[in-house]
Structures are given as structure tokens and as C-alpha cells.
Design a protein around this motif. Structure first.
Motif, mmCIF file in Angstrom:
data_model
loop_
_atom_site.group_PDB
_atom_site.id
_atom_site.type_symbol
_atom_site.label_atom_id
_atom_site.label_comp_id
_atom_site.label_asym_id
_atom_site.label_seq_id
_atom_site.Cartn_x
_atom_site.Cartn_y
_atom_site.Cartn_z
ATOM 1 N N ASP A 177 0.832 -1.094 -0.055
ATOM 2 C CA ASP A 177 0.019 -0.023 -0.040
ATOM 3 C C ASP A 177 1.060 1.159 -0.066
ATOM 4 O OD1 ASP A 177 -2.296 -1.283 -0.124
ATOM 5 O OD2 ASP A 177 -2.847 -1.185 2.132
ATOM 6 N N LEU A 178 1.921 1.226 0.831
ATOM 7 C CA LEU A 178 2.858 2.338 0.792
ATOM 8 C C LEU A 178 3.656 2.646 -0.545
ATOM 9 C CD1 LEU A 178 4.242 1.835 4.354
ATOM 10 C CD2 LEU A 178 2.824 3.759 3.739
ATOM 11 N N ALA A 179 4.000 1.480 -1.003
ATOM 12 C CA ALA A 179 4.684 1.489 -2.298
ATOM 13 C C ALA A 179 3.744 1.982 -3.324
ATOM 14 C CB ALA A 179 5.124 0.108 -2.817
ATOM 15 N N HIS A 180 2.289 1.692 -3.529
ATOM 16 C CA HIS A 180 1.372 2.492 -4.356
ATOM 17 C C HIS A 180 1.533 3.875 -4.242
ATOM 18 C CE1 HIS A 180 -1.739 2.559 -7.070
ATOM 19 N NE2 HIS A 180 -2.454 2.791 -6.345
ATOM 20 N N PHE A 181 1.197 4.034 -2.843
ATOM 21 C CA PHE A 181 1.188 5.632 -2.603
ATOM 22 C C PHE A 181 2.328 6.393 -3.047
ATOM 23 C CE2 PHE A 181 2.161 9.303 0.160
ATOM 24 C CZ PHE A 181 0.922 9.947 0.202
ATOM 25 N N LYS A 182 3.480 5.826 -3.071
ATOM 26 C CA LYS A 182 4.707 6.297 -3.398
ATOM 27 C C LYS A 182 4.681 6.570 -4.959
ATOM 28 C CE LYS A 182 9.761 5.735 -3.287
ATOM 29 N NZ LYS A 182 11.147 5.095 -2.635
ATOM 30 N N ASN A 183 4.191 5.377 -5.409
ATOM 31 C CA ASN A 183 4.069 5.486 -7.292
ATOM 32 C C ASN A 183 3.150 6.623 -7.486
ATOM 33 O OD1 ASN A 183 5.754 3.367 -7.735
ATOM 34 N ND2 ASN A 183 4.045 1.944 -7.868
ATOM 35 N N PRO B 208 13.222 10.090 -10.517
ATOM 36 C CA PRO B 208 12.552 8.970 -9.923
ATOM 37 C C PRO B 208 11.450 8.519 -10.784
ATOM 38 C CG PRO B 208 13.136 10.549 -8.154
ATOM 39 C CD PRO B 208 13.313 11.091 -9.602
ATOM 40 N N LYS B 209 11.048 7.197 -10.721
ATOM 41 C CA LYS B 209 9.880 6.841 -11.578
ATOM 42 C C LYS B 209 9.413 5.648 -10.791
ATOM 43 C CE LYS B 209 12.595 3.602 -14.516
ATOM 44 N NZ LYS B 209 12.792 3.014 -15.867
ATOM 45 N N PRO B 210 7.926 5.617 -11.150
ATOM 46 C CA PRO B 210 7.285 4.197 -10.470
ATOM 47 C C PRO B 210 7.819 2.960 -10.560
ATOM 48 C CG PRO B 210 5.820 5.228 -12.063
ATOM 49 C CD PRO B 210 6.987 6.048 -11.970
ATOM 50 N N LYS B 211 7.563 2.127 -9.982
ATOM 51 C CA LYS B 211 7.633 0.830 -9.851
ATOM 52 C C LYS B 211 6.471 -0.202 -9.989
ATOM 53 C CE LYS B 211 12.205 1.095 -7.736
ATOM 54 N NZ LYS B 211 13.075 0.651 -6.595
ATOM 55 N N TYR C 285 6.133 -6.888 -9.775
ATOM 56 C CA TYR C 285 7.524 -6.997 -9.783
ATOM 57 C C TYR C 285 8.477 -6.632 -8.694
ATOM 58 C CZ TYR C 285 6.054 -8.148 -14.500
ATOM 59 O OH TYR C 285 5.094 -8.706 -15.670
ATOM 60 N N LEU C 286 7.761 -5.873 -7.668
ATOM 61 C CA LEU C 286 8.481 -5.311 -6.503
ATOM 62 C C LEU C 286 9.499 -6.082 -6.045
ATOM 63 C CD1 LEU C 286 8.892 -2.380 -5.446
ATOM 64 C CD2 LEU C 286 7.082 -2.911 -3.617
ATOM 65 N N MET C 287 10.761 -6.112 -5.844
ATOM 66 C CA MET C 287 11.619 -7.149 -5.039
ATOM 67 C C MET C 287 12.021 -6.456 -3.789
ATOM 68 S SD MET C 287 11.971 -10.071 -6.292
ATOM 69 C CE MET C 287 13.376 -10.386 -5.501
ATOM 70 N N ASN C 288 12.106 -5.137 -3.785
ATOM 71 C CA ASN C 288 12.814 -4.587 -2.534
ATOM 72 C C ASN C 288 12.033 -3.107 -2.141
ATOM 73 O OD1 ASN C 288 14.567 -3.728 -0.778
ATOM 74 N ND2 ASN C 288 16.126 -4.031 -1.889
ATOM 75 N N PHE C 289 11.470 -3.191 -0.781
ATOM 76 C CA PHE C 289 11.163 -2.110 -0.627
ATOM 77 C C PHE C 289 11.015 -1.801 1.097
ATOM 78 C CE2 PHE C 289 7.232 0.671 0.850
ATOM 79 C CZ PHE C 289 7.379 1.771 0.228
ATOM 80 N N SER C 290 11.397 -0.565 1.362
ATOM 81 C CA SER C 290 11.408 -0.371 2.819
ATOM 82 C C SER C 290 10.856 0.902 3.319
ATOM 83 C CB SER C 290 12.970 -0.535 3.315
ATOM 84 O OG SER C 290 13.672 0.300 2.750
#
Length: 523
Positions: free
Chosen positions: A26-32, A143-146, A150-155
Motif C-alpha cells: 500500500d505504501l509502495a502504491h502511494f509512493k508510485n 525517480p519513476k514508479p515501480k 515485480y517489486l522485489m525490494n521496498f522499505s
């Protein structure tokens, strides 16, 4: 003296893992979404809106408030500009919805901070690139969205508002209104001050990194010897020391190299299977069969992520053990300094070593190994320095290494500029100065002495000479020949579990002619 340390805790339990994984996605989607909004804004209005308080003000409930009139003016301008464009308005609406779904404002603020930092770093790098493009391998990219699939690494880092220290564990607040928590058990007798928590997703694994302050023990710096390490693929670590009692030794890297080859084959096989299924899916018309193929692709992607997570754990575990063993040996044998050649890490940056070697060098994290050795050695009072190592393993241990490096720099500069005449001239000089010729199977022949040495031991010795700025460190020539010619070779498992400090000490003599020693005296 206090120092920050990280305790890496792998989250176990299917439900607990899934809870954290969903939050991170959810956080990764917000970041994108935030990155897309900022990039789109730049396309329309010519600048990146990277004020952290303004970005958070756009998505929070209620009016934006600030004591500074300039801030209020900037906020209104940004908001008006967003509402003028349909796509920007859609991104802003999606961000607000994602904020509600995430349900943790403290963590979202950290995500916004990270995005702002990324864009500022990009702008700084781009300005530097315009001034001196030669410093860069290519044009810096924003920076570009991921893709989450295929997201392998997020912190993401959590501040003190999101966790609470209990007696033997930490209680982390994942979603505030839904009262969703994660309890992480700490090791016994963990009496350190916790500064922050970092939730991390790698492949299918989820980790909680506990950042804490540790009081480093006071160590008397009584060491008097120095050592050098040459890093490589087949010979992972080659260590040579000025301590006459410590034998030169080589730790094989073939086990890690073989494991890496296995990983690459399995990864390639899975990727090929995924591509085959996707091709088949594009030709299928039946809906049920299509859904079945999609499910199969998802399973293969999960397997791919599991494979990458396993590789990370395996290599990290091996490197921790190797670094601990090396540092313990150096401390037990009274060392004060360690010099490490950083050529293995720099070989990744645009150097063509051939298809296979490039694959191995890029895949094996030498930088991680150096950092592990570094912090463990410094805790025990051993200073660690990284040394640039061009020409160190191609130069005779009795040649003038400093003159070789000087001419070598001119040679590399001429190569970059494409000056062919100067290149030929400098190459002839280098061949004379190095006094050696590299042979197969890791040996180096000294052309003046007509003596064969182990090339990696020569590299380690020259690394020490460069670090100490000294042409001659080991005065006893017979001892030097022993160290350069007769390293002990260990398989990785033997080095980790069977080798003791005692077994590496007390160098034995080797047969050598007195005429050879007398020929060296003149150097």
C-alpha cells in the motif's frame, strides 16, 4: 563511544507476514502515485513541487495552515495548478484514497520525505552532470514508479510514534484506526536504546530492522602489524600480513560462485517459463483457460521472488561468518591496520570482463563484504582503509609500485582520450616498470629475478605497500618469498568451521637459493 547498529529480524508466520506485506505494498502504491503526480506537474508547469509540507497538505483532511505567507501562497498555487489538469486531479484523488487505505499518517510522512529526497538528489546529480558529464556513465534519470507485481525490494522507516518498547519485544502500530499491530520479539538481554524501526520487503520475505545505539567497548590499540586483502571471484579473499607468524592464506570463492551460477540458471529457467506461459496466454480465447494461465504466472512470479530472497539470506549469512573469522584472526595476531583493495567493487562500473565474469562480478556483493569486515574490525580497534588497486597484482613486489601507479594513471587517461601514440609509449614504460608478466592459473613471474609468485598474494602485498606508502615492508627476504609463494588455500566451509588462529601461524621455511636472495638485496 556509541554507534548505531541494526538488528535484522525476519518476520515469521503466514498471517503476520501478509499483514506487513500488504501495508508495504500500500505504501509502495502511494509512493508510485506521488511520483507520477510530481513528474506530471513538471511536464505541465516546468518545476518539481517538492516541498514536503505542501505535498502532505494536499492530501490531508482540512485546510492547509502555515505561519509563513510565502508557504500559503505556494500551496494555493500548486493546488490551483493541479485542479486545472484532469490527470493531476485524478492522481490527487487517488492519493487521498490511498492515504485512507494505508491508515498511518506517520509512515506516510516518511514516504513523502523519501520521495522528496529522491527528487532533490536527482536535481543535484543532473546539475553536476551538466557541469562535468564525464563523471557519469549516463544522464541521471528522475525517480519513476515501480510495478508492484515485480517489486522485489521496498522499505520504510518508522519513527518513535509508531512503535512501543515492551520488556522483551517491540509493538509496532501498522494501521492506526483499524488497530492493527505487529509484535516483534527481541533477543534475550537486549538492553539497547531503540532509535527507529525499518520495515522491509525483499522478495517474499518481510523483515523488521531494529536500529539501536550500542556502546562500543574500549579496546586498547596495541597492535603493531598491518595486513592487506585482495578480493576476487575464484579466490574470494587473499590475505597477506607483515606479521611473520601469520601465514598468507586464500579463501576460495568457488562455492559462492557456484551457488550464484545455480541461482542464475534457476532464475533464467523460471523467467523462460513465465515468458512461454505469457505467449500462450496471448493466444488463448477460452476465459477459464486464461484464468488458469494467469494463476500459473502468479505462482511462478512468487517462486522467482522466493528464490531471490533465499539467495540474499545465503550470501549474507556466508559473508557475516567470513568477515567475523577474518577479523578474529587479525585481532588474535596483533594487527592495527587492514588495507582492502576495492577493485572488485569498481569492476562493476563499466568494465568489460567478458560475459561470464561480468555476470559474476555484478551479482556478488563485494561492497557488502567490505562493509561487514570494516565495522567488525573497527569495533576491535583495527583501522580499515580501502585502496585503489589498478596494477597492484600485475607489478613485481620488488618494483617501484608508486611509479607504476603514476604512469598507470597517465595510461588510463590517454586510453580515455584515445591518444594512440601516447598509449604505445606509456605501455612500453609500464611493461618495464612492472618487471613482471602475468601467467595463467593466478601466478606472476618476476622477469628480473626469474621467480614465480602467487599473483593474488602479490596484489595483497602491493595493496599494503600503497596503503603504508612504503616501498619495502617485510625486510626478511626469505620470509617475504614464503608469504608470496606459499599461501594456504581453504575451501569456504573449511575456513568457516575448521580453521583456528593457531593453524594459520608459525610460517615454515621453504627451499630457496642463496644466489636468488643475494640478487634481491640490490632492490
Amino acid at each position: 563511544m556509541q554507534s548505531n547498529r541494526v538488528l535484522n529480524i525476519r518476520i515469521s508466520g503466514k498471517e503476520r507476514k501478509e499483514k506487513v506485506r500488504k501495508l508495504l505494498l500500500d505504501l509502495a502504491h502511494f509512493k508510485n502515485l506521488l511520483i507520477l503526480l510530481i513528474r506530471r506537474y513538471k511536464e505541465l508547469y516546468g518545476y518539481y513541487p517538492t516541498d514536503q509540507s505542501i505535498l502532505y497538505g494536499l492530501i490531508k483532511e482540512g485546510e492547509y495552515s502555515s505561519k509563513k505567507e510565502e508557504k500559503l501562497k505556494s500551496f494555493r498555487e500548486v493546488k490551483e495548478n493541479i485542479l486545472k489538469d484532469e490527470e493531476l486531479t485524478r492522481f490527487l484523488k487517488a492519493l487521498k484514497e490511498q492515504k485512507k487505505k494505508t491508515d498511518n499518517n506517520y509512515i506516510l510522512q516518511q514516504v513523502i520525505r523519501d520521495v522528496v529526497k529522491s527528487f532533490k538528489s536527482y536535481r543535484k546529480a543532473y546539475k553536476e552532470y551538466l557541469k562535468s558529464p564525464k563523471k557519469f556513465k549516463g544522464t541521471p534519470r528522475s525517480p519513476k514508479p515501480k510495478k508492484l507485481k515485480y517489486l522485489m525490494n521496498f522499505s520504510v522507516e518508522l519513527n518513535v510514534n509508531t512503535f512501543k518498547r515492551l520488556e522483551d519485544s517491540i509493538l509496532i502500530s501498522l494501521r492506526i484506526n483499524n488497530k492493527e499491530f505487529l509484535k516483534v520479539k527481541l533477543p534475550k538481554d537486549f538492553d539497547f536504546e531503540v532509535k527507529s524501526i525499518r520495515l522491509k520487503l525483499f522478495g517474499t520475505d518481510v523483515y523488521a530492522d531494529v536500529v539501536y545505539k550500542a556502546e562500543l567497548p574500549k579496546v586498547e590499540k596495541t597492535g603493531k602489524h598491518v595486513a592487506g586483502i585482495d578480493l576476487g571471484l575464484n579466490n574470494l579473499i587473499t590475505l597477506l600480513s607483515t606479521n611473520k607468524d601469520l601465514k598468507s592464506f586464500i579463501v576460495s570463492g568457488k562455492e559462492i560462485k557456484a551457488f550464484n551460477q545455480w541461482y542464475n540458471k534457476e532464475k533464467s529457467k523460471l523467467q523462460s517459463e513465465i515468458d512461454t506461459i505469457r505467449n500462450k496466454l496471448s493466444q488463448v480465447e477460452d476465459e477459464k483457460e486464461g484464468e488458469s494461465l494467469k494463476q500459473l504466472i502468479t505462482e511462478k512470479l512468487i517462486r522467482l521472488k522466493e528464490l531471490s530472497a533465499y539467495r540474499k539470506r545465503k550470501i549474507d549469512n556466508d559473508f557475516h561468518k567470513i568477515s567475523r573469522k577474518v577479523v578474529d584472526v587479525l585481532k588474535a595476531t596483533d594487527h592495527k591496520k587492514l588495507y582492502i583493495g576495492k577493485g572488485a567493487t569498481e569492476s562493476k562500473d563499466g568494465v568489460n570482463l567478458g560475459k561470464k565474469n561480468n555476470q559474476h562480478f555484478v551479482s556478488i556483493p563485494f561492497r557488502r563484504l567490505i562493509e561487514l569486515i570494516k565495522y567488525k574490525a573497527e569495533e576491535l580497534g583495527i583501522k580499515v582503509f580501502e585502496i585503489e588497486e589498478p596494477f597492484t597484482s600485475k607489478t613485481s613486489p620488488f618494483a617501484d609500485i608508486f611509479e607504476v601507479k603514476r604512469i598507470g594513471k597517465e595510461y588510463l587517461k590517454a586510453k580515455e582520450e584515445g591518444d594512440k601514440d601516447l598509449l604505445k609509449e606509456l605501455l612500453i614504460k609500464l611493461k618495464k616498470l612492472t618487471q613482471a608478466v602475468r601467467r595463467r592459473r593466478g601466478v606472476l613471474k618476476d622477469k628480473v629475478l626469474d621467480k614465480i609468485f602467487n599473483a593474488d598474494c602479490v596484489g595483497a602485498y602491493n595493496i599494503i605497500r600503497v596503503g603504508e606508502n612504503s616501498p619495502r615492508l617485510i625486510k626478511d627476504l626469505k620470509l617475504l618469498f614464503i608469504k608470496l609463494c606459499n599461501p594456504i588455500r581453504f575451501k569456504l566451509t573449511d575456513f568457516l568451521y575448521k580453521v583456528s588462529c593457531e593453524s594459520l601461524c608459525e610460517c615454515r621455511g621453504i627451499a630457496g637459493s642463496s644466489s636468488l636472495l643475494s640478487r634481491v638485496e640490490s632492490f
